[in-house]
Design an enzyme around this catalytic site. Sequence first.
Site, PDB file in Angstrom:
ATOM      1  CB  CYS A 260      -2.783   0.116  -2.809  1.00 27.17           C
ATOM      2  SG  CYS A 260      -2.867   1.816  -3.395  1.00 27.17           S
ATOM      3  CG  ASN A 261      -9.312   0.145  -2.634  1.00 29.58           C
ATOM      4  OD1 ASN A 261     -10.128  -0.634  -3.109  1.00 29.58           O
ATOM      5  ND2 ASN A 261      -9.017   0.167  -1.346  1.00 29.58           N
ATOM      6  CB  THR A 262      -4.950   4.630  -5.244  1.00 34.23           C
ATOM      7  OG1 THR A 262      -5.734   5.142  -4.155  1.00 34.23           O
ATOM      8  CG2 THR A 262      -4.657   5.742  -6.214  1.00 34.23           C
TER       9      THR A 262
ATOM     10  CG  ASP B 132      -1.926   1.144   1.188  1.00 31.58           C
ATOM     11  OD1 ASP B 132      -2.311   1.558   0.068  1.00 31.58           O
ATOM     12  OD2 ASP B 132      -2.330   1.650   2.253  1.00 31.58           O
ATOM     13  CB  SER B 133       0.208   4.820  -0.448  1.00 31.92           C
ATOM     14  OG  SER B 133      -0.923   4.878   0.417  1.00 31.92           O
TER      15      SER B 133
ATOM     16  CE1 TYR C 268       2.226   5.428  -3.481  1.00 32.21           C
ATOM     17  CE2 TYR C 268       0.886   3.639  -4.354  1.00 32.21           C
ATOM     18  CZ  TYR C 268       2.114   4.126  -3.940  1.00 32.21           C
ATOM     19  OH  TYR C 268       3.208   3.305  -3.991  1.00 32.21           O
ATOM     20  N   GLY C 269      -3.307   9.172  -3.436  1.00 30.97           N
ATOM     21  CA  GLY C 269      -4.572   9.681  -3.968  1.00 30.97           C
ATOM     22  C   GLY C 269      -4.483  11.026  -4.649  1.00 30.97           C
TER      23      GLY C 269
ATOM     24  CD  GLU D  62       0.242   6.694   6.028  1.00 32.20           C
ATOM     25  OE1 GLU D  62       1.433   6.666   6.361  1.00 32.20           O
ATOM     26  OE2 GLU D  62      -0.399   5.666   5.718  1.00 32.20           O
TER      27      GLU D  62
ATOM     28  CB  CYS E 296      -9.284   4.522   0.469  1.00 33.05           C
ATOM     29  SG  CYS E 296      -7.680   4.940   1.206  1.00 33.05           S
ATOM     30  CB  THR E 297      -6.615  -0.245   2.380  1.00 38.37           C
ATOM     31  OG1 THR E 297      -5.475   0.512   1.933  1.00 38.37           O
ATOM     32  CG2 THR E 297      -7.037  -1.215   1.289  1.00 38.37           C
ATOM     33  CG  HIS E 298      -4.937   4.950   4.531  1.00 40.63           C
ATOM     34  ND1 HIS E 298      -4.412   4.469   3.357  1.00 40.63           N
ATOM     35  CD2 HIS E 298      -3.877   5.390   5.271  1.00 40.63           C
ATOM     36  CE1 HIS E 298      -3.077   4.637   3.371  1.00 40.63           C
ATOM     37  NE2 HIS E 298      -2.741   5.192   4.524  1.00 40.63           N
TER      38      HIS E 298
HETATM   39  N1  DGL Z   1      -4.723   3.106   0.911  1.00 43.46           N
HETATM   40  C1  DGL Z   1      -4.663   3.386  -0.484  1.00 43.46           C
HETATM   41  C2  DGL Z   1      -5.932   2.994  -1.206  1.00 43.46           C
HETATM   42  O1  DGL Z   1      -6.539   2.014  -0.839  1.00 43.46           O
HETATM   43  C3  DGL Z   1      -4.012   4.676  -0.916  1.00 43.46           C
HETATM   44  C4  DGL Z   1      -4.292   5.884  -0.105  1.00 43.46           C
HETATM   45  C5  DGL Z   1      -3.420   7.077  -0.499  1.00 43.46           C
HETATM   46  O2  DGL Z   1      -2.191   6.964  -0.359  1.00 43.46           O
HETATM   47  O3  DGL Z   1      -3.947   8.105  -0.935  1.00 43.46           O
HETATM   48  O4  DGL Z   1      -6.309   3.601  -2.168  1.00 43.46           O
END
Ligand code: DGL
Length: 247
Positions: free
Chosen positions: A69-71, A6-7, A38-39, A147, A178-180
């Site tokens: 990471c979904n992105t 993931d990011s 990443y977003g 984060e 998004c996994t966060h």
């Molecule tokens: N956790 C990531 C996702 O699922 C990326 C979040 C990010 O870094 O913006 O998309």
Amino acid sequence: MIGLFDSGLGGLTVLARLRERLPSADTIFFADQAHVPYGDRTHRELLGLLRANLGRLDSYGVDAIVMACNTSCAIAERYGWPPSRAPILDLIQSAALAVARGGFRRVGVVATAATVGAGSYGRTLRSQIGGIDVVEVPAPALVPLVEAGEVDGDVPRAAVDEVCAHLSLDLDALVFGCTHYPVLERHFRAALGERVELVDPAAMQAERAAELLGERARGAGRTTYVTSGDEAAFLAKVARIEGSMCR
Ligand code: DGL
């Protein structure tokens, strides 16, 4: 060994589900914290990072890559997956399977700006589930909070309230795209009430990983954590986030 990336810390929510399903699997989790979030990045940058991260996990000799990471999945949905030696489990496909299994018809997706911009969730859900109504909402403020470890109290609660203000309350389900965001689940629950089902694709992702790997996932149940950022800070935050998910 199973590889995840993931990011940043969000992918720990996928790792947690994977360990529940496959407790004796060995895993390696890479957090690309040198490039988080990443977003906010361009598609070109994200494609480059995806290619590099898949190459890194391949170089560790993983048997499978369980996307966390979904992105990155959104970018792959749009432009195609870069080559990888190991099979890749796509998180957006898992989300679609979870939504189909739940029988949801009015679905919200909260995701990063890049994921919403790519339109991958809407395309995937609409192509696989007839008659589904999908609304995608970006939530760029949430990743920096997670984060920074700011997951309790007024600041994250207000940030989640602000995102939920853009959602209609007659949704059947809200997908964490998004996994966060599952780290902030209690704030989403407080904002949306009990009627809206909260869908974390990580559960289906772990179920599919167990199907894919079966006996091959047997190991010592060890996880190796790697970051492209500050290692000491990362390991301290991993412990904090994993602690908060156990509560
Ligand atoms: N956790 C990531 C996702 O699922 C990326 C979040 C990010 O870094 O913006 O998309």
